[in-house]
Enzyme design. Structure first.
Site, PDB file in Angstrom:
ATOM      1  N   LYS A 126      40.794 -34.034 -23.075  1.00 30.23           N
ATOM      2  CA  LYS A 126      41.838 -33.663 -22.114  1.00 30.23           C
ATOM      3  C   LYS A 126      42.831 -32.694 -22.756  1.00 30.23           C
ATOM      4  O   LYS A 126      43.100 -31.622 -22.218  1.00 30.23           O
ATOM      5  CB  LYS A 126      42.577 -34.913 -21.617  1.00 30.23           C
ATOM      6  CG  LYS A 126      43.636 -34.579 -20.588  1.00 30.23           C
ATOM      7  CD  LYS A 126      44.502 -35.767 -20.218  1.00 30.23           C
ATOM      8  CE  LYS A 126      45.590 -35.985 -21.246  1.00 30.23           C
ATOM      9  NZ  LYS A 126      46.585 -36.972 -20.877  1.00 30.23           N
ATOM     10  N   ASP A 144      42.652 -35.652 -16.384  1.00 32.21           N
ATOM     11  CA  ASP A 144      43.490 -36.811 -16.717  1.00 32.21           C
ATOM     12  C   ASP A 144      43.297 -37.854 -15.615  1.00 32.21           C
ATOM     13  O   ASP A 144      42.403 -37.728 -14.778  1.00 32.21           O
ATOM     14  CB  ASP A 144      44.959 -36.394 -16.854  1.00 32.21           C
ATOM     15  CG  ASP A 144      45.552 -35.967 -15.528  1.00 32.21           C
ATOM     16  OD1 ASP A 144      44.792 -35.862 -14.530  1.00 32.21           O
ATOM     17  OD2 ASP A 144      46.766 -35.756 -15.460  1.00 32.21           O
TER      18      ASP A 144
END
Ligand code: SF4
Length: 216
Positions: A126, A144
Site C-alpha cells: 500500500k 487500503d
C-alpha cells in the site's frame, strides 16, 4: 457494477470529490509534492486518523527535508515530533532505520520501483504504491481498507484481502484511473460509503452499486 461502468462512475466521483470535505484532502494539502514526503506521511498514517496525520505531517515535514535530517534527530525528539500518531515510539524507531537504509543503500533518494520500495523498513504494497503514484506520478493502485471495502461493495471485485483486490483491479481498471482511484475512494469512504451505515440515500452512484441493488 461492471468494468464498463467504471469510467462513468469515476467521472461522477471526480466531480463530487470537492463537495465531500474529506480528511484526506487536508492530508494531501499538507504534503510537499515529492517522493520523500509521500513516503513519510504514508508511514505515519498507518493506524492513525487522517486529521491527526495531516497535523503531524505538517510540522514533521517542516523539520525533515531529507533522510539525513532523520538521522540527526534523537529518538526522544522524533517521538515528540510525530506524537500522537499511532505507535509513535515504534514508528520513530522505524523512521530512523528507514533513513539509514535510504542514505546507505539508495544514495539518500527514495527509490522509484516497487521492488526497491518493498525493501525499505516498514514499507508494504500500500505504502509503496502511494509513493509511486503520489510521489513519482506513476500509474499504481494503492489499496487500503476503503478501496478494498468499496470495490467489493460495488461488486466490482470479489476478494478477501487488499492484495487480492489490487491484483483484481489491475486487470479491470483502465490505467488512466490507477493514480486517482485511491484518493477518490478514500474520500468517498470517509464521508459517504462509510464502513458502518453507508449513506446510500446521499450516494451519487447508487444505481451502479451491487450492495445497494441487493437491498431493493
Ligand atoms: Fe456505498 Fe451505499 Fe453508495 Fe453503495 S450505494 S457505494 S454502499 S454509499
Amino acid at each position: 457494477m461492471t468494468r464498463e461502468d467504471l469510467p462513468k462512475v469515476l467521472e461522477i466521483m471526480k466531480r463530487e470529490f470537492p463537495k465531500w470535505h474529506a480528511p484526506i484532502v487536508k492530508l494531501i494539502a499538507q504534503k510537499r509534492k515529492d517522493p520523500l514526503s509521500a513516503l513519510l506521511c504514508a508511514l505515519l498514517s498507518t493506524r492513525t486518523r487522517d486529521e491527526t496525520t495531516a497535523e503531524v505531517c505538517k510540522r514533521f515535514l517542516q523539520r525533515v527535508k531529507k533522510p539525513q535530517d532523520l538521522l540527526e534527530i534523537d529518538q526522544e525528539e522524533l517521538e515528540k515530533l510525530i506524537y500522537p500518531v499511532g505507535f509513535y515510539r515504534n514508528k520513530a524507531r522505524q523512521l530512523k532505520e528507514l533513513a539509514k537504509q535510504l542514505v546507505e543503500d539508495f544514495n539518500g533518494k527514495v527509490p522509484d520501483s516497487l521492488e526497491d520500495l518493498l525493501k525499505l523498513k516498514g514499507v508494504g504494497r500500500k505504502v509503496a504504491n502511494i509513493v509511486l503514484s503520489e510521489g513519482f506520478g506513476k500509474p499504481a493502485i494503492a489499496v487500503d481498507v476503503h478501496v478494498h471495502r468499496i470495490s467489493n461493495r460495488w461488486g466490482l471485485v470479489k476478494t478477501k484481502t487488499p492484495e487480492e483486490t489490487e491484483e483484481a483491479l489491475m486487470e479491470i481498471l483502465p490505467r488512466e484511473y490507477w493514480r486517482d482511484y485511491n484518493r477518490l475512494l478514500v474520500a468517498f469512504g470517509q464521508t459517504i460509503c462509510k464502513p458502518i451505515k453507508p449513506k446510500c440515500g446521499e450516494c451519487p452512484i447508487s444505481k451502479w452499486c451491487g450492495y445497494y441493488n441487493s437491498l431493493l
